[in-house]
Write a protein that holds these residues in place. Structure first.
Motif, PDB file in Angstrom:
ATOM      1  N   ARG A 280      23.475   5.611  10.989  1.00 23.40           N
ATOM      2  CA  ARG A 280      23.051   6.698  11.868  1.00 23.40           C
ATOM      3  C   ARG A 280      21.527   6.818  11.909  1.00 23.40           C
ATOM      4  O   ARG A 280      20.963   7.292  12.891  1.00 23.40           O
ATOM      5  CB  ARG A 280      23.650   8.023  11.389  1.00 23.40           C
ATOM      6  CG  ARG A 280      25.170   8.095  11.471  1.00 23.40           C
ATOM      7  CD  ARG A 280      25.680   9.454  11.097  1.00 23.40           C
ATOM      8  NE  ARG A 280      25.188  10.484  11.988  1.00 23.40           N
ATOM      9  CZ  ARG A 280      25.424  11.779  11.856  1.00 23.40           C
ATOM     10  NH1 ARG A 280      26.160  12.205  10.844  1.00 23.40           N
ATOM     11  NH2 ARG A 280      24.948  12.649  12.718  1.00 23.40           N
ATOM     12  N   MET A 281      20.863   6.406  10.854  1.00 18.04           N
ATOM     13  CA  MET A 281      19.414   6.554  10.793  1.00 18.04           C
ATOM     14  C   MET A 281      18.700   5.593  11.740  1.00 18.04           C
ATOM     15  O   MET A 281      17.779   5.985  12.471  1.00 18.04           O
ATOM     16  CB  MET A 281      18.927   6.337   9.356  1.00 18.04           C
ATOM     17  CG  MET A 281      17.419   6.467   9.195  1.00 18.04           C
ATOM     18  SD  MET A 281      16.889   6.211   7.493  1.00 18.04           S
ATOM     19  CE  MET A 281      17.601   7.653   6.698  1.00 18.04           C
ATOM     20  N   TYR A 282      19.124   4.316  11.765  1.00 18.97           N
ATOM     21  CA  TYR A 282      18.421   3.309  12.553  1.00 18.97           C
ATOM     22  C   TYR A 282      19.159   2.969  13.844  1.00 18.97           C
ATOM     23  O   TYR A 282      18.536   2.816  14.892  1.00 18.97           O
ATOM     24  CB  TYR A 282      18.202   2.045  11.720  1.00 18.97           C
ATOM     25  CG  TYR A 282      17.077   2.185  10.715  1.00 18.97           C
ATOM     26  CD1 TYR A 282      15.778   1.891  11.067  1.00 18.97           C
ATOM     27  CD2 TYR A 282      17.323   2.634   9.432  1.00 18.97           C
ATOM     28  CE1 TYR A 282      14.738   2.022  10.163  1.00 18.97           C
ATOM     29  CE2 TYR A 282      16.304   2.773   8.505  1.00 18.97           C
ATOM     30  CZ  TYR A 282      15.009   2.470   8.872  1.00 18.97           C
ATOM     31  OH  TYR A 282      13.989   2.611   7.975  1.00 18.97           O
ATOM     32  N   GLY A 283      20.463   2.807  13.775  1.00 18.52           N
ATOM     33  CA  GLY A 283      21.206   2.470  14.973  1.00 18.52           C
ATOM     34  C   GLY A 283      20.930   1.058  15.445  1.00 18.52           C
ATOM     35  O   GLY A 283      20.285   0.244  14.771  1.00 18.52           O
ATOM     36  N   GLN A 284      21.415   0.771  16.652  1.00 12.72           N
ATOM     37  CA  GLN A 284      21.285  -0.592  17.180  1.00 12.72           C
ATOM     38  C   GLN A 284      19.838  -0.957  17.457  1.00 12.72           C
ATOM     39  O   GLN A 284      19.427  -2.101  17.249  1.00 12.72           O
ATOM     40  CB  GLN A 284      22.116  -0.725  18.453  1.00 12.72           C
ATOM     41  CG  GLN A 284      22.263  -2.157  18.926  1.00 12.72           C
ATOM     42  CD  GLN A 284      23.182  -2.283  20.120  1.00 12.72           C
ATOM     43  OE1 GLN A 284      23.426  -1.313  20.812  1.00 12.72           O
ATOM     44  NE2 GLN A 284      23.696  -3.472  20.361  1.00 12.72           N
ATOM     45  N   ALA A 285      19.025   0.009  17.909  1.00 12.51           N
ATOM     46  CA  ALA A 285      17.628  -0.291  18.229  1.00 12.51           C
ATOM     47  C   ALA A 285      16.866  -0.730  16.982  1.00 12.51           C
ATOM     48  O   ALA A 285      16.118  -1.724  17.007  1.00 12.51           O
ATOM     49  CB  ALA A 285      16.966   0.946  18.850  1.00 12.51           C
TER      50      ALA A 285
ATOM     51  N   SER B 184      22.757  -5.976  10.133  1.00  7.98           N
ATOM     52  CA  SER B 184      24.045  -5.517  10.669  1.00  7.98           C
ATOM     53  C   SER B 184      24.378  -4.126  10.149  1.00  7.98           C
ATOM     54  O   SER B 184      24.863  -3.273  10.894  1.00  7.98           O
ATOM     55  CB  SER B 184      25.154  -6.503  10.288  1.00  7.98           C
ATOM     56  OG  SER B 184      24.909  -7.768  10.848  1.00  7.98           O
ATOM     57  N   PHE B 185      24.113  -3.893   8.869  1.00 11.85           N
ATOM     58  CA  PHE B 185      24.346  -2.555   8.326  1.00 11.85           C
ATOM     59  C   PHE B 185      23.376  -1.541   8.930  1.00 11.85           C
ATOM     60  O   PHE B 185      23.736  -0.386   9.155  1.00 11.85           O
ATOM     61  CB  PHE B 185      24.212  -2.569   6.800  1.00 11.85           C
ATOM     62  CG  PHE B 185      25.427  -3.089   6.095  1.00 11.85           C
ATOM     63  CD1 PHE B 185      26.575  -2.317   5.998  1.00 11.85           C
ATOM     64  CD2 PHE B 185      25.438  -4.354   5.542  1.00 11.85           C
ATOM     65  CE1 PHE B 185      27.707  -2.793   5.354  1.00 11.85           C
ATOM     66  CE2 PHE B 185      26.556  -4.839   4.889  1.00 11.85           C
ATOM     67  CZ  PHE B 185      27.701  -4.057   4.801  1.00 11.85           C
ATOM     68  N   LEU B 186      22.134  -1.974   9.180  1.00 10.49           N
ATOM     69  CA  LEU B 186      21.182  -1.069   9.835  1.00 10.49           C
ATOM     70  C   LEU B 186      21.676  -0.671  11.223  1.00 10.49           C
ATOM     71  O   LEU B 186      21.556   0.490  11.631  1.00 10.49           O
ATOM     72  CB  LEU B 186      19.803  -1.740   9.954  1.00 10.49           C
ATOM     73  CG  LEU B 186      18.916  -1.801   8.716  1.00 10.49           C
ATOM     74  CD1 LEU B 186      17.572  -2.414   9.084  1.00 10.49           C
ATOM     75  CD2 LEU B 186      18.713  -0.434   8.097  1.00 10.49           C
ATOM     76  N   SER B 187      22.243  -1.627  11.961  1.00  6.54           N
ATOM     77  CA  SER B 187      22.729  -1.337  13.312  1.00  6.54           C
ATOM     78  C   SER B 187      23.875  -0.335  13.314  1.00  6.54           C
ATOM     79  O   SER B 187      24.051   0.411  14.277  1.00  6.54           O
ATOM     80  CB  SER B 187      23.181  -2.632  14.002  1.00  6.54           C
ATOM     81  OG  SER B 187      22.115  -3.536  14.127  1.00  6.54           O
TER      82      SER B 187
END
Length: 802
Positions: free
Chosen positions: A487-492, A481-484
């Motif tokens: 800015r670095m990883y986003g939802q993808a 959830s934090f990855l989504s």
């Protein structure tokens, strides 16, 4: 304090999302691992049940889940029914790697073709079903039942949807209505605090205190923009919640409330514009009781904002009555004579505008379409549907079908039992809009790898404890959830990481986790490589070129917006042109960020900083044009056309504003043509080929204003404008109408509106000078060996098309 609260809110959101996702996956795991035999007989693909959960429930509300149920049903009808017919005709025993890839590619093309009419989640679910139906049918061969096999895929999808609904209802449903209502409440508090900070900075006696308040207000502005995105994100879901909960009639209020709160941002940006200019406010203007009067105005604005949010208030006293005239504004009886006084008047104008917007009725803030244009719009839409067929419908479907078919073919050749893992990443990560190809592929690959590694580690540590393996998914869903949200990883990247772990930890009897992980990672890279290759072959346009084209379109929209001033255009036409300009600027920002993330390879590096400065200057120019429209609207309300005296006095002011906006429109048209140039060498070759070498003699006197010097046209227009405004106070307030009756004019409204126009004239000239310098820098960076003269280039372009 604000950062702490936002951090806590993010933690709460991520924990809630992770809990519901883990609960839904646990429901699927319990049903498929410990459920009765008949469930295992029909739900043959629990992996896709997990995929369905991730696609639907990530950061979802009850409305999102209900919509997800409908989208899953719609996707199943799109994929399962045609697949049954296809398998019946072909026969699973006759499927090969080539025919399987071809059948899946054709089915995907049909699903993606109606690009704008089908939701993205439905397309992803349908594409994932297509991959499983055809590739698993090819793997099992003659053992595949042409009817039951697609129905088992549909049953696996249905189990994932049911798990989503159950997880969203425990312990209490998360409602989109509550999210929108809470966001509106926070925005109201945010706007009130920003007004207080801007007022504090405006009345501050030292620059340090003023800049500290402005910095806090800007941080709140960034928070406010995220809250508006939340409202925009959850408003479509509210419609689905109204179906079973029609008794909650207060939901209708939230729609208009969010729009009204967002419309207040223009006034707040005007206040920030005054304070960002760092122009000292003359002490004489803030002397006496002016500061106390400004506090009264602030209280009136705060009351208006609270009324928008339906905040309970004490009984309104005469001192805070919204209908009581502002004493501070009523003392303004004379137009300022010097440019140094304009920021003070413009700040008061923004306060008045903020109050006007907050007290306006919902129907007053909407643009009513003109009846005579209805048939034209209908025809244009029908014609554009055919004219845009290639670019907007066929190309995305073609790219996806080729990528999916090639991924399935190569994945099946590498490993027939695991061939579908090459097609699934392509299917479930389909995007209808353009993406930063290399950046998105990179985060998808990284997310898949780290998710798969976590899954293998979980299986190794908890190999004999299947229940503990499911519990180990909860911290991973929190991390995803934090990855989504990063800015670095986003939802993808976040979705890829979540799927990578759950597909290993949520299954059993698939062999050694280590071997499965390696095969799946390789198959994923095959699918991503196919997507990148097809994207580069079919649409090799760089993001930098798309950003350049969008910059030219933004200048074209600016040309159309500036040309309407002085042309007696209707309010609807002006607002529509400003809305179009905002739309192009948003696209310019998006493509600039994409071009910045794209590798340059052997191309000229993208001048991202210059494009960002152009975006900021164009946005400010759009704001100033909108302020000018508001000021003209206020003058119209004061009866500017009711008497010949008013017409005569204000005609000169109209001509001044029209002169400036025409100059801006001419420059915008010139910049539109210049930014479309591939290179200056190509322009010289075209001139030589046409035999046109006398451009400097024939077109040297062509009107092409330049704002690059302080003594240029805007400065002269501002001085002339202020001189004309001095005659307003001597004539307009004593004007009589054609029947000899005195015209009732609010002096303070006229003074504020005329002063605001003067401020806009000054700032539009400044921003246009900045834009001219930035355009020159962009052209120079693209042609490093040439000397750039924008006026000369513009003349050459006009001579070429003469």
């Amino acid at each position: 304090m604000q950062n702490t609260e936002r951090g806590r809110a993010m933690w709460r959101t991520c924990l809630a999302s992770a809990f519901r996702t883990a609960l839904a996956c646990t429901i699927v795991g319990a049903a498929t691992l410990y459920g009765p035999e008949w469930i295992l007989r029909y739900v043959a693909f629990p992996a896709f049940s997990y995929v369905t959960i991730i696609l639907i429930i990530t950061d979802a509300t009850l409305g999102d889940t209900l919509r997800g149920c409908w989208l899953a049903l719609y996707a199943t009808c799109q994929s399962v029914a045609p697949a049954i017919i296809t398998l019946k005709l072909i026969g699973p025993a006759r499927l090969t790697a080539g025919t399987t890839a071809l059948a899946a590619a054709l089915a995907a093309f049909v699903v993606v073709l109606p690009n704008g009419s089908t939701h993205l989640v439905a397309k992803r679910i349908a594409l994932g079903q297509i991959v499983l139906i055809y590739v698993i049918g090819y793997i099992n061969g003659a053992e595949t039942d042409p009817v039951m096999h697609p129905l088992r895929v549909a049953a696996s999808t249905a189990l994932g949807v049911i798990a989503c609904v159950l997880a969203l209802l425990v312990p209490l449903p998360r409602l989109a209505t509550s999210e929108v209502k809470q966001s509106c409440k926070e925005i109201g508090q945010n706007v009130t605090t920003r007004v207080k900070l801007y007022m504090k900075a405006f009345c501050a006696e030292d620059a340090m205190t003023a800049m500290a308040s402005v910095s806090q207000a800007r941080e709140l502005s960034r928070i406010s923009s995220k809250l508006y995105q939340t409202i925009k994100r959850y408003q479509p879901s509210m419609k689905w919640e109204r179906l079973p909960f029609k008794i909650w009639r207060w939901q209708n209020v939230n729609d208009n409330k969010g729009e009204k709160l967002q419309s207040m941002e223009i006034a707040l940006r005007g206040m920030d514009m005054v304070l960002a200019s760092k122009s000292p406010i003359p002490a004489s203007l803030l002397a006496g009781e002016v500061k106390d009067d400004l506090k009264n105005v602030q209280e009136r604005v705060n009351l208006s904002i609270k009324r928008v949010n339906n905040v309970p208030q004490p009984s309104v006293t005469p001192e805070t009555d919204l209908q009581k005239p502002d004493e501070c504004l009523q003392t303004l009886q004379q137009v300022p004579e010097t440019p140094q006084d304009l920021p003070f008047y413009f700040f008061l104008f923004c306060l008045r505008l903020l109050e006007t917007i907050s007290t306006a009725k919902p129907e007053e803030t909407k643009v009513k379409p003109e009846e005579n244009k209805g048939s034209v719009k209908t025809k244009s839409r029908s014609w554009s549907w055919f004219s845009d067929w290639d670019s907007k419908k066929v190309m995305p479907a073609t790219k996806l079908s080729l990528s999916l078919g090639l991924a399935i073919f190569l994945g099946s050749l590498y490993s027939k039992p695991n061939g579908y893992w090459a097609g699934l990443p392509v299917a479930i990560s389909f995007a209808a809009a353009r993406e930063a190809t290399f950046k998105v592929a990179n985060v998808k690959a990284q997310g898949t790898v780290i998710g798969t590694v976590y899954g293998v580690m979980g299986c190794f540590v908890f190999q004999r404890f299947l229940t503990v393996r499911f519990l180990s998914l909860l911290p991973w869903f929190i991390f995803s959830s934090f990855l989504s949200k990063s800015r670095m990883y986003g939802q993808a990247g976040g979705i890829s990481a979540a799927i990578g772990a759950v597909l290993i930890l949520g299954r059993k009897n698939f062999g050694q986790p280590r071997d499965f992980a390696i095969d799946r990672i390789i198959e994923t890279f095959i699918g991503l490589a196919c997507s990148i290759m097809v994207e580069l072959i079919l649409q090799p346009t760089r993001a930098a070129n798309v950003a350049k084209l969008e910059l030219s379109r933004s200048f074209h929209a600016l040309y159309g917006c500036a040309s309407l001033f002085g042309a007696k255009a209707s309010k609807g036409e002006i607002m529509e042109s400003q809305k179009k300009l905002r739309s192009h600027l948003n696209l310019l920002k998006k493509f600039t960020e994409e071009a910045q993330a794209e590798p340059s390879f052997w191309f000229t590096p993208f001048n991202a900083s210059c494009y960002e400065k152009l975006f900021k200057s164009l946005s400010k120019l759009a704001d100033l044009l909108q302020f000018s429209g508001y000021a003209i609207g206020f003058l119209d309300e004061q009866g500017r056309w009711k008497s010949p005296q008013c017409k005569e006095i204000l005609s000169d002011i109209d001509s001044d504003l029209k002169s400036l906006t025409q100059s801006i429109s001419l420059l915008a048209k010139s910049f539109e043509e210049i930014t479309l140039l591939k290179s200056l060498d190509a322009l010289e070759k075209a001139l030589t080929k046409n035999g046109n070498t006398s451009w400097d003699i024939e077109l040297g006197k062509t009107p092409n204003p330049s704002f690059s010097s302080p003594e240029s046209e805007p400065g002269k227009i501002l001085n002339t404008y202020l001189q004309h405004c001095r005659g307003v106070s001597d004539g307009i307030f004593r004007a009589d109408d054609e029947e000899g009756e005195e015209v009732k004019v609010d002096k303070s409204e006229v003074v504020l509106s005329l002063s605001a126009l003067g401020f806009c004239v000054e700032k539009m000239g400044k921003e246009t000078r900045e834009i001219e310098e930035m355009v020159k820098e962009v052209v120079q960076s693209e042609n490093p060996s040439s000397h750039v003269n924008l006026h000369e280039i513009s003349c050459k372009i006009r001579s070429l098309y003469k």
